[in-house]
Design a protein around this motif. Structure first.
Motif, short mmCIF file in Angstrom:
data_model
loop_
_atom_site.label_atom_id
_atom_site.label_comp_id
_atom_site.label_asym_id
_atom_site.label_seq_id
_atom_site.Cartn_x
_atom_site.Cartn_y
_atom_site.Cartn_z
N SER A 259 -25.71 -8.59 46.12
CA SER A 259 -26.14 -9.90 45.66
C SER A 259 -25.62 -10.16 44.25
O SER A 259 -25.31 -9.21 43.52
CB SER A 259 -27.67 -9.99 45.65
N PRO A 260 -25.51 -11.42 43.85
CA PRO A 260 -25.05 -11.72 42.48
C PRO A 260 -25.94 -11.08 41.41
O PRO A 260 -25.44 -10.64 40.37
CB PRO A 260 -25.12 -13.26 42.41
N GLN A 261 -27.25 -11.00 41.67
CA GLN A 261 -28.16 -10.42 40.70
C GLN A 261 -27.91 -8.92 40.54
O GLN A 261 -27.87 -8.40 39.42
CB GLN A 261 -29.62 -10.67 41.12
N THR A 262 -27.73 -8.22 41.66
CA THR A 262 -27.44 -6.79 41.61
C THR A 262 -26.10 -6.53 40.96
O THR A 262 -25.95 -5.61 40.14
CB THR A 262 -27.47 -6.19 43.03
N LEU A 263 -25.10 -7.35 41.31
CA LEU A 263 -23.78 -7.21 40.71
C LEU A 263 -23.85 -7.32 39.19
O LEU A 263 -23.30 -6.49 38.46
CB LEU A 263 -22.83 -8.27 41.29
N ASP A 264 -24.56 -8.34 38.72
CA ASP A 264 -24.66 -8.57 37.28
C ASP A 264 -25.35 -7.40 36.58
O ASP A 264 -24.90 -6.92 35.55
CB ASP A 264 -25.42 -9.86 37.01
N ALA A 265 -26.47 -6.93 37.16
CA ALA A 265 -27.23 -5.84 36.54
C ALA A 265 -26.42 -4.55 36.48
O ALA A 265 -26.37 -3.88 35.43
CB ALA A 265 -28.53 -5.62 37.31
N LEU A 266 -25.78 -4.17 37.60
CA LEU A 266 -25.03 -2.92 37.63
C LEU A 266 -23.74 -3.00 36.81
O LEU A 266 -23.31 -2.00 36.23
CB LEU A 266 -24.70 -2.54 39.08
N PHE A 267 -23.16 -4.19 36.74
CA PHE A 267 -21.96 -4.36 35.92
C PHE A 267 -22.29 -4.16 34.44
O PHE A 267 -21.56 -3.49 33.71
CB PHE A 267 -21.36 -5.75 36.15
N ARG A 268 -23.42 -4.70 34.01
CA ARG A 268 -23.84 -4.56 32.61
C ARG A 268 -24.15 -3.10 32.28
O ARG A 268 -23.83 -2.62 31.19
CB ARG A 268 -25.06 -5.44 32.34
N ARG A 269 -24.80 -2.41 33.21
CA ARG A 269 -25.11 -1.00 32.98
C ARG A 269 -23.83 -0.17 32.86
O ARG A 269 -23.73 0.71 31.99
CB ARG A 269 -25.97 -0.46 34.12
N ALA A 270 -22.87 -0.45 33.74
CA ALA A 270 -21.60 0.28 33.69
C ALA A 270 -20.86 -0.01 32.39
O ALA A 270 -20.25 0.89 31.80
CB ALA A 270 -20.74 -0.11 34.90
N ARG A 271 -20.91 -1.24 31.95
CA ARG A 271 -20.26 -1.60 30.67
C ARG A 271 -20.86 -0.81 29.52
O ARG A 271 -20.15 -0.33 28.64
CB ARG A 271 -20.44 -3.11 30.43
N THR A 272 -22.19 -0.66 29.53
CA THR A 272 -22.86 0.11 28.48
C THR A 272 -22.46 1.59 28.55
O THR A 272 -22.18 2.22 27.52
CB THR A 272 -24.39 -0.01 28.62
N ARG A 273 -22.43 2.15 29.78
CA ARG A 273 -22.03 3.56 29.94
C ARG A 273 -20.61 3.80 29.45
O ARG A 273 -20.29 4.86 28.92
CB ARG A 273 -22.13 3.98 31.41
N ALA A 274 -19.77 2.79 29.63
CA ALA A 274 -18.37 2.91 29.21
C ALA A 274 -18.20 2.71 27.71
O ALA A 274 -17.09 2.86 27.18
CB ALA A 274 -17.51 1.90 29.97
N GLY A 275 -19.30 2.36 27.01
CA GLY A 275 -19.22 2.14 25.57
C GLY A 275 -18.51 0.85 25.23
O GLY A 275 -17.93 0.72 24.14
#
Length: 330
Positions: A259-275
């Motif tokens: 879903s767009p909501q899940t995509l947005d949440a997981l994308f933001r988390r991955a961005r944070t993990r990547a620094g």
């Protein structure tokens, strides 16, 4: 009913209250003043009253607008969230329990100024547009008020549009953080491929998440609906086709199964993990537009991205000065 009073200049002045609404007027004769006051007080008692005869509040308007108007919009979820937020202390000094017909432009201006201390100008302008729409429907269709108080209030000037392009290094970093691999076995990897297709085609997150296998053909990816409400077919390059084909077997119906909501949440988390920071999934649309603008005529670009006006291309085409200088020197 109030009694007309003669003024020093020979006119007749009358003033009265209906609920929290104060009305006044000045006329040449006493009878004119009395007739007007009687007619106007009747209008005010009828106006702003709903089933059962009660005078409606701003909260009543929000609730009815949510059920009857927002429910028929593509952006229903966005409006529901914001209409609910209007009824919380976040939007002080706007009081949703206040009688609808007692709210004036000064109330709206005070709310606007208070909101500008908390959120940016673009957000306030967007909220003002929604608030004005609620009052306008209440005025035209429900006959709850005789005036839209938002009309006389200045909106904040539009902020600068985003000009964020995602760099190659950032793309590689976010793909690693999402667990990208050619064989898709996880939701994170699915989002990685979704991100790649966004960069290749410029499709929005909601459009990508809605894609199903029957929508893909040699003609391109068929979008049955979009942000503008109209469908379109997005052409697919060989690279884009390859990205989609790698999703085969992950889900039998939906291509990315997210879903767009899940995509947005997981994308933001991955961005944070990547620094990484400073860009969102939607910036892939800016990045794609800037890349494709070097290959397509502006009219073709508008067709691909679903823009009704060529001026939209100026919002999404964001080359840096170094790239422009390099192309000018060739």
């Amino acid at each position: 009913m109030a009694t007309p009073k003669k003024t020093s200049n020979g006119k007749w002045h009358i003033q009265f209250m209906v609920g929290a609404c104060r009305e006044s007027g000045t006329f040449d004769t006493k009878s004119e003043a009395a007739i007007w006051a009687a007619r106007r007080s009747t209008e005010l008692r009828l106006l702003g009253r709903g089933k059962g005869g009660e005078i409606k509040t701003l909260a009543d308007a929000f609730d009815r607008y949510t059920k009857e108007v927002s429910a028929n919009k593509k952006g229903e979820r966005w409006e529901r969230i914001r209409l609910a937020a209007f009824q919380t202390p976040l939007h002080y000094p706007l009081n949703s329990n206040k009688k609808l017909n007692s709210i004036n432009s000064s109330d709206i201006a005070a709310w606007r100024d208070a909101r500008l201390l908390k959120v940016n100008k673009t957000s306030v302008a967007r909220e003002m547009t929604l608030l004005s729409s609620v009052f306008e429907v209440a005025r035209k269709e429900w006959l709850w008020v005789d005036k839209n108080p938002c009309i006389d209030v200045r909106k904040p000037p539009k902020g600068q549009h985003r000009e964020r392009i995602i760099t190659g290094q950032e793309i590689r970093g976010i793909l690693r953080a999402l667990g990208y691999q050619r064989r898709v076995t996880s939701v994170g990897c699915s989002i990685a491929h979704c991100f790649l297709l966004a960069l290749q085609t410029g499709m929005r997150a909601g459009e990508l998440c809605a894609l199903k296998w029957p929508d893909i053909s040699i003609a391109g990816a068929r979008l049955h609906t979009s942000k503008t409400g109209a469908g379109r077919t997005v052409p697919l390059t060989p690279a884009a086709f390859k990205t989609i084909e790698r999703m085969r077997g992950f889900d039998g119906d939906s291509i990315f199964s997210v879903s767009p909501q899940t995509l947005d949440a997981l994308f933001r988390r991955a961005r944070t993990r990547a620094g990484l920071e400073g860009f969102t999934f939607h910036d892939s649309r800016h990045t794609a537009a800037t890349r494709l603008a070097q290959k397509l005529h502006v009219l073709d670009l508008c067709k691909v991205f679903g823009w009704a006006s060529t001026t939209r291309a100026l919002t999404y085409y964001n080359p840096n000065s170094e790239d422009l200088a390099l192309r000018m020197s060739r």
